[in-house]
Write a protein that holds these residues in place. Sequence first.
Motif, short mmCIF file in Angstrom:
data_model
loop_
_atom_site.label_atom_id
_atom_site.label_comp_id
_atom_site.label_asym_id
_atom_site.label_seq_id
_atom_site.Cartn_x
_atom_site.Cartn_y
_atom_site.Cartn_z
N LEU A 141 0.83 -1.21 0.00
CA LEU A 141 0.00 0.00 0.00
C LEU A 141 0.86 1.26 0.00
N ARG A 142 1.94 1.24 0.77
CA ARG A 142 2.84 2.40 0.80
C ARG A 142 3.45 2.64 -0.57
N TRP A 143 3.87 1.56 -1.23
CA TRP A 143 4.47 1.71 -2.56
C TRP A 143 3.46 2.20 -3.58
N MET A 144 2.20 1.82 -3.40
CA MET A 144 1.17 2.29 -4.34
C MET A 144 0.91 3.78 -4.16
N LEU A 145 0.94 4.26 -2.93
CA LEU A 145 0.65 5.66 -2.65
C LEU A 145 1.88 6.55 -2.75
N TRP A 146 2.98 6.13 -2.14
CA TRP A 146 4.24 6.87 -2.14
C TRP A 146 5.34 5.89 -2.51
N PRO A 147 5.71 5.81 -3.77
CA PRO A 147 6.62 4.76 -4.21
C PRO A 147 8.02 4.81 -3.60
N ALA A 148 8.50 5.95 -3.16
CA ALA A 148 9.86 5.97 -2.62
C ALA A 148 10.07 7.18 -1.73
N LYS A 149 10.97 7.01 -0.80
CA LYS A 149 11.45 8.12 0.00
C LYS A 149 12.82 8.45 -0.57
N ALA A 150 12.90 9.54 -1.30
CA ALA A 150 14.09 9.83 -2.10
C ALA A 150 15.23 10.38 -1.26
N VAL A 151 16.42 9.96 -1.62
CA VAL A 151 17.65 10.54 -1.08
C VAL A 151 18.11 11.53 -2.13
N THR A 152 18.22 12.80 -1.77
CA THR A 152 18.45 13.82 -2.78
C THR A 152 19.87 14.39 -2.81
N ASP A 153 20.71 14.03 -1.86
CA ASP A 153 22.06 14.59 -1.89
C ASP A 153 23.07 13.52 -2.29
N GLU A 154 24.27 13.98 -2.60
CA GLU A 154 25.30 13.06 -3.05
C GLU A 154 26.62 13.29 -2.31
#
Length: 183
Positions: A83-96
């Motif tokens: 259900l989490r993947w259907m609603l919010w597919p990922a928690k993004a890491v935005t820095d490098e």
Amino acid sequence: MNGLGPTMALVLVAANPAAIALSLTWRPSNWDHWRPRVVLATTIGVAMLWLIAALADPILEGLSVTTGTWRLATALPVAVAGLRWMLWPAKAVTDEPRAGIQVALIALTGLLAPQLVATVLATAAHDGVWRTLAGVALAAGATATLLWLRSVPTPLLAVLARLLGGAAVVLAIALGVDGTKTI
């Protein structure tokens, strides 16, 4: 849900390689430095999951849990993750800042997620260790490939993560029904 195909499908959707790859919103600049770390992290994750699969019966016996009860209990984390993947597919890491370490940790934590560990225990105890090992190899290979290449467009990864999330919900319901019948 017996057989090689359903077992591999259940392990694959519990891992959801597209959601793991979607966690990277950036493309690391030092490709040659972080790729070996992805391979190492994936190898460690696979080794740990294979160990869990090999010890599934003693682990469940030590917990005093039957296979049917564990399959029923496994349905909940798989359904919640789906259900989490259907609603919010990922928690993004935005820095490098330390790309290689972050990508390796994303691979390792994705392969040792609670729903995947519970699924490996459930399938190894019910369907057999070798079928489960094949599913783990498929999920780890897909995860490593998507993290290694990272050339799949983000919108396509989001759609794939949502589709695998929906499949996880459906297979979680089937797993719960199968566990209930076994009890």
